[in-house]
Design a protein around this motif. Structure first.
Motif, PDB file in Angstrom:
ATOM      1  N   ASP A 204      -7.858  36.373  58.258  1.00 20.05           N
ATOM      2  CA  ASP A 204      -8.540  35.458  59.175  1.00 20.05           C
ATOM      3  C   ASP A 204      -8.645  34.073  58.550  1.00 20.05           C
ATOM      4  O   ASP A 204      -9.006  33.924  57.392  1.00 20.05           O
ATOM      5  CB  ASP A 204      -9.937  35.979  59.500  1.00 20.05           C
ATOM      6  CG  ASP A 204     -10.697  35.006  60.384  1.00 20.05           C
ATOM      7  OD1 ASP A 204     -10.250  34.751  61.513  1.00 20.05           O
ATOM      8  OD2 ASP A 204     -11.734  34.487  59.917  1.00 20.05           O
ATOM      9  N   SER A 206      -9.638  31.319  60.870  1.00 20.86           N
ATOM     10  CA  SER A 206     -10.276  30.474  61.881  1.00 20.86           C
ATOM     11  C   SER A 206     -11.508  29.756  61.341  1.00 20.86           C
ATOM     12  O   SER A 206     -11.764  28.601  61.694  1.00 20.86           O
ATOM     13  CB  SER A 206     -10.657  31.298  63.105  1.00 20.86           C
ATOM     14  OG  SER A 206     -11.536  32.361  62.748  1.00 20.86           O
ATOM     15  N   SER A 207     -12.272  30.401  60.463  1.00 20.37           N
ATOM     16  CA  SER A 207     -13.478  29.769  59.925  1.00 20.37           C
ATOM     17  C   SER A 207     -13.171  28.818  58.782  1.00 20.37           C
ATOM     18  O   SER A 207     -14.063  28.137  58.274  1.00 20.37           O
ATOM     19  CB  SER A 207     -14.462  30.836  59.435  1.00 20.37           C
ATOM     20  OG  SER A 207     -13.903  31.580  58.377  1.00 20.37           O
ATOM     21  N   ARG A 208     -11.890  28.756  58.364  1.00 18.44           N
ATOM     22  CA  ARG A 208     -11.509  27.904  57.239  1.00 18.44           C
ATOM     23  C   ARG A 208     -10.529  26.819  57.659  1.00 18.44           C
ATOM     24  O   ARG A 208      -9.900  26.182  56.819  1.00 18.44           O
ATOM     25  CB  ARG A 208     -10.858  28.751  56.138  1.00 18.44           C
ATOM     26  CG  ARG A 208     -11.746  29.848  55.574  1.00 18.44           C
ATOM     27  CD  ARG A 208     -11.057  30.614  54.461  1.00 18.44           C
ATOM     28  NE  ARG A 208      -9.965  31.433  54.954  1.00 18.44           N
ATOM     29  CZ  ARG A 208      -8.699  31.285  54.606  1.00 18.44           C
ATOM     30  NH1 ARG A 208      -8.347  30.357  53.758  1.00 18.44           N
ATOM     31  NH2 ARG A 208      -7.760  32.075  55.115  1.00 18.44           N
ATOM     32  N   GLN A 209     -10.385  26.565  58.963  1.00 17.60           N
ATOM     33  CA  GLN A 209      -9.322  25.681  59.433  1.00 17.60           C
ATOM     34  C   GLN A 209      -9.456  24.248  58.935  1.00 17.60           C
ATOM     35  O   GLN A 209      -8.479  23.622  58.568  1.00 17.60           O
ATOM     36  CB  GLN A 209      -9.275  25.683  60.960  1.00 17.60           C
ATOM     37  CG  GLN A 209      -8.586  26.904  61.539  1.00 17.60           C
ATOM     38  CD  GLN A 209      -8.490  26.834  63.039  1.00 17.60           C
ATOM     39  OE1 GLN A 209      -9.465  26.634  63.743  1.00 17.60           O
ATOM     40  NE2 GLN A 209      -7.304  26.989  63.552  1.00 17.60           N
ATOM     41  N   THR A 216     -16.686  25.397  52.734  1.00 18.55           N
ATOM     42  CA  THR A 216     -15.988  26.341  53.597  1.00 18.55           C
ATOM     43  C   THR A 216     -16.989  27.365  54.082  1.00 18.55           C
ATOM     44  O   THR A 216     -17.537  28.119  53.285  1.00 18.55           O
ATOM     45  CB  THR A 216     -14.856  27.038  52.814  1.00 18.55           C
ATOM     46  OG1 THR A 216     -13.978  26.066  52.279  1.00 18.55           O
ATOM     47  CG2 THR A 216     -14.092  27.977  53.709  1.00 18.55           C
ATOM     48  N   LYS A 217     -17.251  27.404  55.382  1.00 16.66           N
ATOM     49  CA  LYS A 217     -18.282  28.281  55.908  1.00 16.66           C
ATOM     50  C   LYS A 217     -17.689  29.583  56.432  1.00 16.66           C
ATOM     51  O   LYS A 217     -16.541  29.613  56.819  1.00 16.66           O
ATOM     52  CB  LYS A 217     -19.042  27.569  57.036  1.00 16.66           C
ATOM     53  CG  LYS A 217     -19.775  26.316  56.553  1.00 16.66           C
ATOM     54  CD  LYS A 217     -20.520  25.647  57.681  1.00 16.66           C
ATOM     55  CE  LYS A 217     -21.269  24.431  57.185  1.00 16.66           C
ATOM     56  NZ  LYS A 217     -21.989  23.743  58.276  1.00 16.66           N
TER      57      LYS A 217
END
Length: 217
Positions: A204, A206-209, A216-217
């Motif tokens: 995944d 998407s939360s690091r785009q 980085t959340k």
């Protein structure tokens, strides 16, 4: 006819605007992970002879240059061998004194903020996750795989003018300015890593785009 117009346009975008890079090592985990594909902004710091493929921009130094900021994740040419690309984080600016003491980054003899943030699964085992906050407020996660690793205690590095000191976020598994990378000349910067757009291994992303040097959340 359209095909012939498309290739020059793609080359121009890749050379002067955004270039995709793939991540093939774990040196920037957890921020960047193996299989990640990122866009690097070519115009963020201006242009040097390394900005355009095939040595088509034979200039000395940089033109339209802008200074990188502490905390930027940058793509650069490996100083001993400019045919090799690296992506790491700038922590030291020209004139800074950099040292690692017991696994804590020190900038100009002051320890940066470091908070425990749980664990992160790395190579099928838990690793210590920490939140590091650099001078200026940039905050990001780093990994601590083991105590007293070879890079946890270093000499003092005095960053020369026109150069930068970079570290991998995976502090115990990164070849960076503490080791063979050394200081990175301003000329060697290819650009700023600004966005993740895919992971080829199904991880995944998407939360690091967005990769703007912030947490980085």
């Amino acid at each position: 006819m359209l095909v012939f117009l498309t290739y020059p346009a793609v080359f121009a975008v890749r050379s002067f605007l955004f270039q995709p890079f793939s991540i093939s090592s774990g040196s920037m985990v957890p921020t960047l992970q193996e299989g990640d594909y990122t866009f690097v902004s070519k115009f963020a710091y201006g242009y040097s002879r390394y900005s355009v493929p095939f040595n088509l921009l034979p200039i000395e130094g940089r033109t339209y240059g802008a200074e990188p900021k502490r905390g930027d994740v940058v793509a650069f040419k490996f100083p001993p061998d400019p045919s090799v690309d690296y992506i790491q984080r700038i922590v030291g600016l020209p004139g800074d004194r950099i040292q690692m003491v017991d696994g804590v980054l020190h900038i100009n003899d002051v320890a940066v903020g470091l908070e425990e943030a749980g664990t992160f699964s790395y190579e099928e085992r838990p690793a210590k996750l920490q939140r590091e906050t650099l001078p200026g407020g940039v905050s990001h996660f780093v990994l601590d795989l083991s105590d007293n690793s070879i890079g946890d205690n270093t000499r003092v590095f005095d960053v020369p003018e026109g150069h930068y000191f970079v570290l991998g976020d995976n502090r115990d598994n990164a070849s960076d300015s503490r080791f063979k990378v050394g200081f990175v000349p301003y000329e060697n910067l290819v650009g700023k890593t600004v966005r993740l757009f895919w992971n080829s291994q199904g991880t995944d992303y998407s939360s690091r785009q967005t990769l703007d040097g912030s947490v980085t959340k």
